[in-house]
Design a protein around this motif. Structure first.
Motif, mmCIF file in Angstrom:
data_model
loop_
_atom_site.group_PDB
_atom_site.id
_atom_site.type_symbol
_atom_site.label_atom_id
_atom_site.label_comp_id
_atom_site.label_asym_id
_atom_site.label_seq_id
_atom_site.Cartn_x
_atom_site.Cartn_y
_atom_site.Cartn_z
ATOM 1 N N LEU A 1 -6.134 -3.754 10.148
ATOM 2 C CA LEU A 1 -6.843 -2.802 9.279
ATOM 3 C C LEU A 1 -6.151 -2.695 7.924
ATOM 4 C CD1 LEU A 1 -7.574 -0.125 12.025
ATOM 5 C CD2 LEU A 1 -9.243 -1.673 10.959
ATOM 6 N N GLU A 2 -4.814 -2.697 7.948
ATOM 7 C CA GLU A 2 -4.078 -2.711 6.675
ATOM 8 C C GLU A 2 -4.359 -4.010 5.919
ATOM 9 O OE1 GLU A 2 -0.069 -0.178 7.985
ATOM 10 O OE2 GLU A 2 0.112 -2.250 7.355
ATOM 11 N N PHE B 1 -8.217 -8.331 15.899
ATOM 12 C CA PHE B 1 -9.384 -7.608 16.423
ATOM 13 C C PHE B 1 -10.319 -7.056 15.344
ATOM 14 C CE2 PHE B 1 -8.085 -6.618 21.128
ATOM 15 C CZ PHE B 1 -8.101 -7.970 21.389
ATOM 16 N N PRO B 2 -9.794 -6.516 14.240
ATOM 17 C CA PRO B 2 -10.741 -6.074 13.204
ATOM 18 C C PRO B 2 -11.574 -7.232 12.635
ATOM 19 C CG PRO B 2 -8.622 -5.004 12.909
ATOM 20 C CD PRO B 2 -8.419 -6.075 13.947
ATOM 21 N N PHE B 3 -11.043 -8.450 12.686
ATOM 22 C CA PHE B 3 -11.799 -9.612 12.230
ATOM 23 C C PHE B 3 -12.744 -10.112 13.326
ATOM 24 C CE2 PHE B 3 -8.078 -9.361 9.549
ATOM 25 C CZ PHE B 3 -8.608 -9.552 8.282
ATOM 26 N N VAL B 4 -12.343 -9.914 14.598
ATOM 27 C CA VAL B 4 -13.249 -10.236 15.706
ATOM 28 C C VAL B 4 -14.514 -9.375 15.578
ATOM 29 C CG1 VAL B 4 -13.553 -10.199 18.221
ATOM 30 C CG2 VAL B 4 -11.375 -10.986 17.234
ATOM 31 N N LEU C 1 0.860 -1.185 0.000
ATOM 32 C CA LEU C 1 0.000 0.000 0.000
ATOM 33 C C LEU C 1 0.892 1.230 0.000
ATOM 34 C CD1 LEU C 1 -2.576 -0.953 2.824
ATOM 35 C CD2 LEU C 1 -2.945 -1.109 0.352
ATOM 36 N N ASN C 2 0.398 2.301 -0.598
ATOM 37 C CA ASN C 2 1.109 3.575 -0.521
ATOM 38 C C ASN C 2 0.835 4.251 0.818
ATOM 39 O OD1 ASN C 2 2.419 3.817 -3.119
ATOM 40 N ND2 ASN C 2 0.332 3.811 -3.957
ATOM 41 N N GLU C 3 1.672 5.236 1.124
ATOM 42 C CA GLU C 3 1.475 6.016 2.341
ATOM 43 C C GLU C 3 0.042 6.494 2.493
ATOM 44 O OE1 GLU C 3 5.784 8.199 2.925
ATOM 45 O OE2 GLU C 3 3.987 9.413 2.831
ATOM 46 N N ASP C 4 -0.547 6.989 1.394
ATOM 47 C CA ASP C 4 -1.885 7.588 1.517
ATOM 48 C C ASP C 4 -2.978 6.546 1.702
ATOM 49 O OD1 ASP C 4 -1.953 6.555 -1.010
ATOM 50 O OD2 ASP C 4 -2.080 8.488 -2.038
ATOM 51 N N GLU C 5 -2.609 5.275 1.671
ATOM 52 C CA GLU C 5 -3.593 4.218 1.921
ATOM 53 C C GLU C 5 -3.520 3.698 3.358
ATOM 54 O OE1 GLU C 5 -4.114 1.676 -2.034
ATOM 55 O OE2 GLU C 5 -1.994 2.142 -1.695
ATOM 56 N N ILE C 6 -2.650 4.266 4.174
ATOM 57 C CA ILE C 6 -2.515 3.797 5.555
ATOM 58 C C ILE C 6 -3.803 4.105 6.329
ATOM 59 C CG2 ILE C 6 -1.597 5.872 6.728
ATOM 60 C CD1 ILE C 6 0.611 4.035 7.932
ATOM 61 N N PRO C 7 -4.222 3.191 7.224
ATOM 62 C CA PRO C 7 -5.396 3.512 8.055
ATOM 63 C C PRO C 7 -5.099 4.738 8.924
ATOM 64 C CG PRO C 7 -4.836 1.159 8.198
ATOM 65 C CD PRO C 7 -3.709 1.837 7.478
ATOM 66 N N ARG C 8 -6.073 5.601 9.093
ATOM 67 C CA ARG C 8 -5.849 6.836 9.847
ATOM 68 C C ARG C 8 -6.515 6.798 11.222
ATOM 69 N NH1 ARG C 8 -3.206 9.877 6.167
ATOM 70 N NH2 ARG C 8 -3.204 11.686 7.545
ATOM 71 N N GLN C 9 -7.126 5.650 11.550
ATOM 72 C CA GLN C 9 -7.707 5.468 12.886
ATOM 73 C C GLN C 9 -7.375 4.066 13.386
ATOM 74 O OE1 GLN C 9 -11.889 6.304 11.797
ATOM 75 N NE2 GLN C 9 -11.721 8.117 13.098
ATOM 76 N N TRP C 10 -7.257 3.947 14.714
ATOM 77 C CA TRP C 10 -7.125 2.628 15.319
ATOM 78 C C TRP C 10 -8.516 2.106 15.653
ATOM 79 C CZ3 TRP C 10 -3.545 6.105 18.295
ATOM 80 C CH2 TRP C 10 -2.207 5.964 17.894
ATOM 81 N N TYR C 11 -8.642 0.795 15.724
ATOM 82 C CA TYR C 11 -9.926 0.184 16.066
ATOM 83 C C TYR C 11 -9.902 -0.304 17.520
ATOM 84 C CZ TYR C 11 -13.474 -3.340 16.629
ATOM 85 O OH TYR C 11 -14.524 -4.069 17.131
#
Lengths: 462, 462
Positions: free
Chosen positions: A243-244, A275-278, A7-17
């Motif tokens: 998330l990534e 956790f995102p899959f949970v 992924l490019n930098e601009d595709e990084i998730p910007r929030q934690w879950y």
């Protein structure tokens, strides 16, 4: 067919879950010595208030500060690999994917939380962090993060590791961190132990006591303590991994994951991927989610869900978690990061809810799996990570027996280049398996018999 | 402003660049013991014919086989980083970029040629490769590549490194490679040395002799020898580094590079990054291109361009190169990969042409630079790579003095996690600089006095 999805930098998730927001049964609070819930204020000598707020937050999504992202960009987003060579060697119809967290400068997933922890402390005016380390991945990650953010870093390293792994110390020194063998004469806790047992090899429990003491007794008030696993805010920071992974799988049209696997000592790399899959599972998805531990330290598979201290010296609050008892000293297996008596409360509560399917695997099978992985996928993995790979191989073989084209995703949490002594012993035939005897477990569990009990009620059906 | 520029699999270069096609003065041929040019056939007991064809090719572009690309995808394209933290620490107006070759599973740029070499050998029906290794990066890379391609691999490791770096051996063993201390009793060359000097620490020259002998004397005819630097086909395979860098710079609109820097022992990582820019220079671009060597082994900066053997035992053909003489034994600096008496013929010819501006830097300055790099950019680099970083810092400081916003690009050829002993000595104040005395140089150069001389004529003006 791509074998490595970037992924490019601009595709990084910007929030934690934050899984706490979605857990069917709310997380039970940490308790003080009097058995009453701990208030955020009571933690303030140990952690900065901005991290304490994250620790108790019920928000589902928490913004990642822009300045934290700018540091994470040094190695994130991490690639997602398809393990085509391993699949071929196993002759499995399963598709195996892994997140490669070994590419951070410290060599593991640990900087994902070390960087934000250092950043939040700095924002709060803190100048110095203390911590402990056993295997060494965490101490290296915190030294690395403090170097980039201009904080002092002091690491209490379990003496036996300090002596056996001199190069871990050099790594930290290169990043400007100070590393000291624990028990040390620098703290009251350390001196008390040294007086009684001058030749002790040390333990993670003692090292935690020293690191906490060193933080809370600093007269300037500008030192805090930092922990690399177990706590809610640590799990939170690691969710960037999962998330990534979701974005990467979507990018190649892989929209359904059947099995998610991570090794679990305190729980952080497992939680980060899983956790995102949970969350998906809570909302109805059919996924097997497997945290893997060593048979020698069977916290999730054999220990009760209980209130227990995080350290041997009982300096920490009581946490609701699967625990073998704070007195438990695991056998000297080579996956040092998995030798912990407890388990993150968030992971533990998810187990109670039936959302996870923990496994325990003996270390010889893990090393065999690591060597197959090195000779097919090419990466020499950490002894901790080998537990995840051993489980992946079991699941891939099961898929073969069942003739199912399952999608398996696991977390390659770190490389093993600083831990080759374990491989050396394996090749020399000197490694053995440990199965924890019932009577030994009963003995260490006696330490938690008199402590308060958390509720084990569950609301969901999974 | 991106700090890390990644490429997708489908953006990987699909051809290697061959500088031999563009050199203003054609490369002079290797000579046999009789002083006559070596024919390709004469090399066939040592290398497979498909690689010999590459070695002598005058084609500008050579296709990378699809199956080789599929293996390179495991870690390539490698990221291009902007060193924003280092720039800030130096207060330089220069923009500093680096290719991060430390992310390959073997930890350096070496697999870029180890993989195609193993693949071409396999295509040719070869079952086993032999090689030598000093510092250890090359031996690890070849073991890794042979594991992925199902070839046997045997590595003769200089005894002193074998004893001092036991974990390098474990790495190779994990990949299934066989590693043996050199001199060994397995070859005639080894036995002859052991008889005379039973306690010798060994040398790269001896190890080369043993590896070549082991290949050419295998009665099955299915063993060949593999070299990790110096030769034309090795430089060719490494050009993927520079070709990727060009695509990445173009992607962010950075269309003019002013300075290109790489450390150079045999020349392969330097050539890999630099040769595509050397082509630009030949066609008129204004670029400083700097290969960097240690002052203790000043092949490019102080030694003549001469015909010399690649090994101490004079088993290899005579190559036209900058050489300190095949008898030269460099002082025990920690950048083992830069302790070689010669230099790749392609790099040497480019120096003769005036296309390159070699520098020599003492090791203490290199370690100081490596530590600044670790504490700003976060990566612990190999001792070899520290020579490139020291030169980058010199150039960035020069840009600051001149007030010029130069664009500097360098090759981060490998990480230093297997070589922390050097850092440890640096912190202990035990490292010293070596400047090669004139009389010692004269002594080792005497060994090449009677050999044929290459032409030093140049056609271009740079």
């Amino acid at each position: 067919m791509p074998v490595r999805i970037v992924l490019n930098e601009d595709e990084i998730p910007r929030q934690w879950y934050n899984l706490a927001a979605d857990l069917p049964t709310p997380l039970q609070p940490p308790l003080g010595p009097d058995g009453n819930p701990i208030s955020p204020d009571m933690l303030s000598p140990v952690f900065p208030m901005n991290l304490i707020e994250q620790e108790v937050s019920q928000e589902r999504w928490i913004d990642i500060p822009e300045e934290v992202l700018e540091i994470l960009y040094r190695w994130r987003p991490s690639p997602l690999h398809r393990a085509v060579y391993l699949e071929k060697a196993l002759g499995t119809p399963a598709k195996i994917y892994y997140k490669n967290e070994s590419l951070s400068p410290a060599g593991s997933h640990k900087p994902n939380t070390a960087v934000p922890q250092a950043w939040y402390n700095k924002q709060f005016g803190i100048k110095k962090l203390t911590t402990e380390t056993g295997a060494g991945q965490w101490g290296s990650a915190l030294a690395f993060s403090c170097a980039l953010l201009g904080l002092e870093c002091k690491i209490f390293m379990v003496r036996i590791s300090f002596d056996q792994k001199p190069f871990r110390k050099v790594m930290r020194q290169t990043w400007g961190g100070k590393c000291i063998a624990s028990p040390s004469s620098e703290t009251q806790a350390g001196r008390a132990i040294l007086e009684k047992m001058p030749d002790t090899p040390g333990s993670l429990g003692i090292a935690i006591s020293e690191a906490v003491e060193a933080a809370v007794t600093d007269p300037t008030g500008q030192t805090r303590y930092s922990l690399g696993s177990v706590l809610n805010h640590v799990m939170l920071h690691q969710t960037i991994i999962g998330l990534e992974a979701k974005k990467q799988l979507a990018k190649i049209g892989e929209n359904k994951v059947d099995v998610v696997i991570g090794c679990a000592g305190g729980g952080s790399n497992f939680a980060g991927l899983a956790f995102p899959f949970v969350a998906d599972k809570i909302h109805g998805a059919n996924i097997d989610i497997i945290p893997v531990e060593p048979t020698s330290c069977p916290t999730m598979t054999r220990a009760p869900f209980a209130y227990d201290h995080g350290d041997t010296a009982k300096m920490t609050p009581l946490l609701p978690m699967h625990s073998l008892g704070h007195d438990f000293i695991p056998p000297p297996i080579h996956a040092g990061g998995l030798r912990y008596h407890g388990m993150a409360p968030l992971v533990s509560q998810a187990i109670v809810e039936g959302l996870l399917s923990p496994q325990a695997i003996p270390q010889v099978e893990c090393y065999e799996s690591a060597i197959l992985f090195a000779r097919t996928e090419g990466i020499i993995i950490a002894p901790e990570t080998s537990h995840a790979v051993a489980s992946v191989i079991r699941e891939a073989n099961k898929a073969k027996e069942e003739g199912k084209e399952k999608v398996i995703l696991f977390n390659l949490s770190g490389h093993g280049l600083m831990d080759l002594a374990g491989y050396e012993k394996f090749f020399a035939g000197q490694l053995q398996d440990y199965h924890l005897p019932e009577e030994e477990m009963a003995k260490s569990l006696a330490a938690i018999a008199g402590l308060p009990k958390p509720s084990t009620q569950k609301t969901g059906k999974w």
